[in-house]
Design an enzyme around this catalytic site. Structure first.
Site, mmCIF file in Angstrom:
data_model
loop_
_atom_site.group_PDB
_atom_site.id
_atom_site.type_symbol
_atom_site.label_atom_id
_atom_site.label_comp_id
_atom_site.label_asym_id
_atom_site.label_seq_id
_atom_site.Cartn_x
_atom_site.Cartn_y
_atom_site.Cartn_z
ATOM 1 N N HIS A 16 -69.400 -31.978 99.891
ATOM 2 C CA HIS A 16 -68.686 -32.551 98.785
ATOM 3 C C HIS A 16 -67.331 -32.980 99.160
ATOM 4 O O HIS A 16 -66.455 -32.044 99.504
ATOM 5 C CB HIS A 16 -68.534 -31.417 97.565
ATOM 6 C CG HIS A 16 -67.889 -31.785 96.205
ATOM 7 N ND1 HIS A 16 -66.753 -31.008 95.808
ATOM 8 C CD2 HIS A 16 -68.280 -32.787 95.520
ATOM 9 C CE1 HIS A 16 -66.327 -31.710 94.990
ATOM 10 N NE2 HIS A 16 -67.220 -32.558 94.687
ATOM 11 N N HIS A 58 -60.156 -38.433 95.321
ATOM 12 C CA HIS A 58 -60.764 -38.044 93.810
ATOM 13 C C HIS A 58 -59.812 -38.475 92.819
ATOM 14 O O HIS A 58 -60.570 -38.873 91.821
ATOM 15 C CB HIS A 58 -60.783 -36.647 93.919
ATOM 16 C CG HIS A 58 -61.474 -36.063 92.708
ATOM 17 N ND1 HIS A 58 -60.923 -35.626 91.636
ATOM 18 C CD2 HIS A 58 -62.957 -36.123 92.272
ATOM 19 C CE1 HIS A 58 -61.491 -35.143 90.472
ATOM 20 N NE2 HIS A 58 -62.832 -35.556 90.827
#
Length: 295
Positions: A16, A58
């Site tokens: 991730h 992100h």
């Protein structure tokens, strides 16, 4: 592959934002560590800069993960290169993983890192919305990949198996115009009014309005998966726990499951017991070790 094979095969492990428990997320060090950890694939989030470069971040703003501030979309690539995206983590970067100035990545730079893995590896690209550039983000990502030699039919680029993800159903629909459903993941989360108010620090009325929008997004994502438009279901681990009926229905319908963000031993065991196909984790080495022991 038979149902018995699915019961015994271990889930694939996706790192991730790279091995982001060890190094700052989305950095060169995090992705090189993920490869060294043996991750089956890596996940990244993408935004467009002011000069239309696809970069790995992100958040839509720079404040949390860099020495900069303000929206990513208002910066040029050259301006972003001047920032420090790794020191906030407080992790010493081994020389083999580059210096501080080498850590910020564009999507083409990540592709080069993955080409050097020396083995097949997956790449899950999450397209972040809302974006000030709308669906131009999807168009730019697909064009960039095509320039690199990616072919949509197999969604493959040399040793890299590419898949695409988004919470935004419009993004998913745009991707499906080019990419076969088996390579497109509809992300889905479980939203409650109270959680949204607390997380965003919103008042009663504003929190309720935002919650209504996000619940509508959740329902639309569920519809996309119910109808089989996207071949990959991407629920968060909390959603898996809270919506067992949906999970079971989608599994029985043949959806491939990619669950995020699975870091604890308990959650890894839950995913393995359910027959989840892919686990996204900040700790790929730890998760792989657990899966190897239990398989």
């Amino acid at each position: 592959m038979t149902s018995d094979d699915f019961a015994t095969a271990r889930p694939k492990v996706y790192a991730h934002r790279g091995s982001s428990a060890a190094f700052a997320e989305h950095t060169r060090a995090a992705y090189l560590r993920a490869i060294d950890d043996g991750a089956d694939g890596v996940e990244c989030d993408v935004h467009l800069t002011r000069d239309q470069h696809v970069v790995l971040l992100h958040d839509s703003n720079l404040d949390r993960t860099s020495t900069g501030t303000g929206p990513v979309a208002e910066q040029t690539l050259e301006e972003l290169r001047e920032l420090d995206f790794s020191s906030w983590k407080g992790a010493r970067i081994p020389e083999a993983y580059g210096g501080v100035a080498d850590q910020f990545l564009t999507l083409p730079e990540l592709l080069d890192i993955l080409r050097g893995a020396g083995r097949d590896i997956g790449l899950a690209i999450e397209l972040k919305h809302p974006s000030p550039y709308g669906l131009k983000l999807e168009d730019r990502v697909l064009a960039l990949l095509a320039e690199e030699g990616w072919t949509p039919e197999e969604s493959r680029l040399e040793n890299i198996q590419v898949s695409f993800m988004s919470f935004d159903s419009d993004s998913v629909q745009r991707l499906l115009e080019t990419v076969p459903a088996e390579h497109v993941c509809q992300l889905v989360d479980d939203y409650t009014v109270q959680e949204i108010r607390e997380e965003l620090g919103l008042g009663f009325l504003t929190g309720g309005a935002v919650a209504n929008v996000m619940k509508a997004m959740q329902e639309e994502a569920e519809r996309v998966l119910d109808e089989g438009q996207a071949g990959i279901a991407g629920p968060g681990i909390d959603y898996v726990r809270e919506h067992a009926r949906n999970v079971q229905r989608w599994l029985e319908a043949g959806r491939v499951f990619r669950v995020w963000t699975v870091d604890s031993q308990k959650d890894v065991a839950l995913c393995q017991g359910l027959g989840i196909h892919e686990i996204t984790t900040n700790k790929p080495a730890q998760v792989l070790a657990q899966l190897m022991v239990s398989s």
